[in-house]
Design an enzyme around this catalytic site. Structure first.
Site, PDB file in Angstrom:
ATOM      1  N   SER A 173      33.952  36.410  33.634  1.00 36.01           N
ATOM      2  CA  SER A 173      35.030  35.516  34.339  1.00 36.01           C
ATOM      3  C   SER A 173      35.260  36.037  35.683  1.00 36.01           C
ATOM      4  CB  SER A 173      36.430  35.596  33.468  1.00 36.01           C
ATOM      5  OG  SER A 173      36.843  37.010  33.257  1.00 36.01           O
ATOM      6  N   ASP A 418      47.624  41.035  34.614  1.00 40.63           N
ATOM      7  CA  ASP A 418      46.035  40.537  35.006  1.00 40.63           C
ATOM      8  C   ASP A 418      46.068  41.618  36.163  1.00 40.63           C
ATOM      9  OD1 ASP A 418      43.475  40.121  35.393  1.00 40.63           O
ATOM     10  OD2 ASP A 418      43.791  37.915  35.277  1.00 40.63           O
ATOM     11  N   HIS A 421      41.439  39.998  37.545  1.00 39.71           N
ATOM     12  CA  HIS A 421      40.916  38.859  38.213  1.00 39.71           C
ATOM     13  C   HIS A 421      41.863  39.010  39.490  1.00 39.71           C
ATOM     14  CE1 HIS A 421      40.161  38.069  33.845  1.00 39.71           C
ATOM     15  NE2 HIS A 421      38.994  37.338  34.375  1.00 39.71           N
TER      16      HIS A 421
END
Length: 462
Positions: A173, A418, A421
């Site tokens: 991702s 997170d 990312h």
């Protein structure tokens, strides 16, 4: 792929515009030396005489008139003007002899160059401004290499360079994160149309019709064949079976016709894994299974990259350029990702404020070592491998992650902070600054490598 036109001869037959050489006593090395000298002159002269434009020497130069079509996903997009002239003159790179990956982050008040309101491609979990991130300074930094300047991404130049070409992101991702950054950066000139061959969001394919440029992403978090064998595992984060000598055909059967492959992997290897070779368990990483040797994550990580690079070098018709996008460290503080860790800093580090060490260093060195080995092997087939070395810059950006700003606070969802990312817009946009600059310097580098390869072959036959 039907949309990829038959321009293979352009990709691997590099011609220098000197006409027919009648004097046969010139050997190949002299021709290449002459070409390299000319390239260096063409690169340096415009730096001192900006009015001289040599770009037509290698690239056709023109202007494009584009018109904004509001609310059209496939239209060109400009924030202010309904019409704009985009200059796609591609200047010679001024960073050819500079390490663009070594430097510092400096303030850039002009950034960002798109917003979450002008670009529809931002994944919800990286849409930090939509979900209430209170600060915006993390978007207003620019990477400054030591000894030169890295130009800000020019979408018109990029699209001209990749006209009639194709680029594949192969990885997890975070690879998708970079692809979405690229779509947003290009949105000032053109939006792509969806030409995916499957409804699976892990395997998206886009086409920029004006430039016949294809962009694709292939989901392969471990690069090799793998499956989740236990959704819980010893850490309640899943236990994965990795078949280190078996290819993940979801991507290896699809990338042969691409002109550029950007391959990456990393964060999924920190989870518990069981390693298989020749259909037998050979060990694991933190699997806590009886009578199974814990070989550590780096064993599987090295083997996975080795298999992936071997697959690329074994593609019979592949003639493209392979980029290894190096590991981008996470920035969890005060706990692991599933134990309350978070990333709340609002400014970049200076290069003297942190070090690449521990697991981050080991992961980085492992993938670079396998890259160098694949690069040597690929040279036998004249395949090009390039290091998109994002690690030094991203180590310094603890402020660039979504943290808790990837969803609404009141949502009834179980999502961890997170710190893996990257917010869009954000520091990940710099990866595409790097990519464009590497594409612009490719001709000079290829000429130098041709000379080096010629010298190496002569040494072998002496």
């Amino acid at each position: 792929m039907k949309h990829i036109q038959g321009n293979d001869h352009i990709h691997h037959h590099h011609q220098f515009p000197y006409g027919i050489i009648k004097n046969q006593k010139y050997n190949t090395k002299k021709l290449v030396l002459l070409a390299l000298i000319s390239l260096v002159i063409l690169t340096t002269v415009p730096l001192y005489h900006p009015s001289i434009n040599y770009t037509s020497f290698f690239f056709s130069t023109s202007t494009i008139t584009t018109t904004t079509v509001p609310n059209s996903s496939s239209s060109s997009s400009f924030d202010d003007d309904s019409e704009a002239i985009v200059n796609i003159t591609i200047p010679s790179s001024s960073t050819h002899k500079c390490d663009i990956f070594s430097g510092e982050w400096i303030p850039n008040p002009d950034a960002p160059y798109y917003t979450n309101k002008t670009c529809w491609a931002i994944h919800e979990h990286q849409n930090c401004m939509k979900y209430g991130r209170p600060d915006s300074d993390f978007m207003k930094w620019k990477w400054k290499p030591d000894g030169c300047d890295l130009p800000v991404f020019n979408p018109a130049q990029f699209l001209e360079l990749v006209r009639d070409k194709s680029l594949a992101f192969v990885g997890d991702s975070v690879a998708r994160n970079q692809m979405q950054s690229l779509i947003c950066l290009l949105s000032r000139v053109e939006y792509p149309i969806d030409v995916s061959y499957t409804p699976d969001e892990h395997f998206k394919r886009w086409n920029y019709t004006t430039h016949n440029f294809t962009l694709a992403t292939f989901w392969t978090p471990h690069l090799v064949k793998g499956r989740e064998s236990d959704p819980n595992g010893p850490t309640k984060t899943g236990l994965f079976s990795l078949y280190l000598d078996e290819l993940d055909e979801a991507w290896t059967t699809q990338v042969e016709e691409f002109d550029y492959i950007i391959i990456s992997a990393g964060h999924w290897f920190f989870r518990p894994m069981v390693f298989y070779e020749n259909h037998q368990i050979v060990g694991c990483h933190y699997c806590l299974l009886e009578n199974v040797t814990d070989l550590g994550m780096y064993y599987g990580y090295r083997k996975a990259f080795r298999a992936a690079f071997k697959a690329i070098n074994g593609l019979k018709n592949y003639k493209g350029i392979t980029y290894l996008r190096t590991f981008a460290p996470s920035h969890f503080e005060n706990g692991l990702w599933n134990q309350g860790g978070n990333c709340v800093r609002t400014r970049p580090f200076r290069s003297n404020e942190t070090l690449l060490e521990g697991q981050n260093m080991e992961v980085y060195m492992t993938q670079v070592e396998e890259f160098r080995s694949a690069e040597r092997e690929g040279r036998k087939r004249a395949l090009k491998f390039r290091l998109l070395d994002t690690t030094p810059a991203m180590l310094l950006r603890p402020d660039g992650h979504p943290s808790r700003y990837g969803h609404w606070p009141h949502e009834n969802v179980t999502l961890y902070n997170d710190c893996v990312h990257w917010c869009l817009p954000g520091p990940i946009d710099t990866w595409n600054d790097f990519l464009l600059e590497m594409m612009k310097t490719e001709r000079l580098r290829s000429a130098e490598e041709t000379i080096q390869y010629s010298d190496d072959r002569k040494l072998l036959v002496r």
